[in-house]
Design a protein around this motif. Sequence first.
Motif, PDB file in Angstrom:
ATOM      1  N   ARG A 146     -40.541 -46.943 -78.181  1.00 59.40           N
ATOM      2  CA  ARG A 146     -41.042 -46.187 -79.338  1.00 59.40           C
ATOM      3  C   ARG A 146     -40.206 -46.492 -80.575  1.00 59.40           C
ATOM      4  O   ARG A 146     -39.005 -46.687 -80.490  1.00 59.40           O
ATOM      5  N   THR A 147     -40.868 -46.457 -81.727  1.00 56.51           N
ATOM      6  CA  THR A 147     -40.160 -46.542 -83.001  1.00 56.51           C
ATOM      7  C   THR A 147     -39.622 -45.160 -83.353  1.00 56.51           C
ATOM      8  O   THR A 147     -40.087 -44.142 -82.817  1.00 56.51           O
ATOM      9  N   ALA A 148     -38.683 -45.116 -84.275  1.00 56.66           N
ATOM     10  CA  ALA A 148     -38.157 -43.832 -84.753  1.00 56.66           C
ATOM     11  C   ALA A 148     -39.273 -43.014 -85.397  1.00 56.66           C
ATOM     12  O   ALA A 148     -39.365 -41.792 -85.197  1.00 56.66           O
ATOM     13  N   LYS A 149     -40.138 -43.673 -86.139  1.00 59.49           N
ATOM     14  CA  LYS A 149     -41.245 -42.981 -86.800  1.00 59.49           C
ATOM     15  C   LYS A 149     -42.165 -42.318 -85.776  1.00 59.49           C
ATOM     16  O   LYS A 149     -42.522 -41.148 -85.913  1.00 59.49           O
ATOM     17  N   TYR A 150     -42.542 -43.044 -84.747  1.00 61.14           N
ATOM     18  CA  TYR A 150     -43.422 -42.477 -83.731  1.00 61.14           C
ATOM     19  C   TYR A 150     -42.707 -41.361 -82.960  1.00 61.14           C
ATOM     20  O   TYR A 150     -43.294 -40.323 -82.659  1.00 61.14           O
ATOM     21  N   GLN A 151     -41.433 -41.553 -82.654  1.00 65.28           N
ATOM     22  CA  GLN A 151     -40.668 -40.510 -81.973  1.00 65.28           C
ATOM     23  C   GLN A 151     -40.654 -39.236 -82.811  1.00 65.28           C
ATOM     24  O   GLN A 151     -40.811 -38.145 -82.293  1.00 65.28           O
ATOM     25  N   GLY A 184     -35.846 -38.666 -83.233  1.00 71.03           N
ATOM     26  CA  GLY A 184     -35.978 -40.094 -83.500  1.00 71.03           C
ATOM     27  C   GLY A 184     -34.980 -40.639 -84.505  1.00 71.03           C
ATOM     28  O   GLY A 184     -34.799 -41.853 -84.603  1.00 71.03           O
ATOM     29  N   TYR A 185     -34.352 -39.763 -85.244  1.00 69.37           N
ATOM     30  CA  TYR A 185     -33.395 -40.200 -86.272  1.00 69.37           C
ATOM     31  C   TYR A 185     -31.994 -39.658 -85.996  1.00 69.37           C
ATOM     32  O   TYR A 185     -31.053 -40.431 -85.840  1.00 69.37           O
ATOM     33  N   LYS A 204     -31.846 -39.341 -80.903  1.00 79.08           N
ATOM     34  CA  LYS A 204     -32.771 -40.395 -80.494  1.00 79.08           C
ATOM     35  C   LYS A 204     -33.193 -40.231 -79.037  1.00 79.08           C
ATOM     36  O   LYS A 204     -32.501 -39.621 -78.238  1.00 79.08           O
ATOM     37  N   GLN A 251     -36.409 -45.228 -77.365  1.00 80.62           N
ATOM     38  CA  GLN A 251     -36.118 -46.041 -78.549  1.00 80.62           C
ATOM     39  C   GLN A 251     -35.191 -47.200 -78.199  1.00 80.62           C
ATOM     40  O   GLN A 251     -34.483 -47.174 -77.189  1.00 80.62           O
ATOM     41  N   MET A 252     -35.199 -48.205 -79.067  1.00 76.90           N
ATOM     42  CA  MET A 252     -34.466 -49.437 -78.815  1.00 76.90           C
ATOM     43  C   MET A 252     -32.950 -49.217 -78.773  1.00 76.90           C
ATOM     44  O   MET A 252     -32.372 -48.648 -79.682  1.00 76.90           O
TER      45      MET A 252
END
Length: 146
Positions: A41-46, A66-67, A70, A74-75
Amino acid sequence: MYKLSKRSLDTMAGVNSDLVRVIKEAIATSPYDFMITQGLRTAKYQNELYQQGRTKKGLKVTNADGYIKKSNHQMKIDGYGYAIDFAVIYKATIDWDTESKYEAVAKHILDTGHKLGIALEWGGDWKFIDYPHIQLAGADKIAFKK
């Protein structure tokens, strides 16, 4: 007995290869069919998931924004996600509601990982219960990619 769909395989793109290996092995002898619904998942989607049940309608599904906090979806620093979510398929439809089926599949995945020497964690064992979630054990200790 069961086999992962192309969609499930595609969903695991960007997920750590050890976790992918366990899932590919586990599906064949799983007590129920399942599909992979979430991988990297991207931070935006999270953050969109985090807003669910807060600023958007729906039930809370995550405590990771997500920011600041996390998710292991996420990566990480090595470029891979360390978690997947799955859905149980029963009688050709997704069964989101039968906890015992999620527990049976999750325990099977954990056992498969153990047999392969890959330690996993299940979200059903957490205080914030997340039945569809499986991640590599120790993923919380691995740094995220900046």
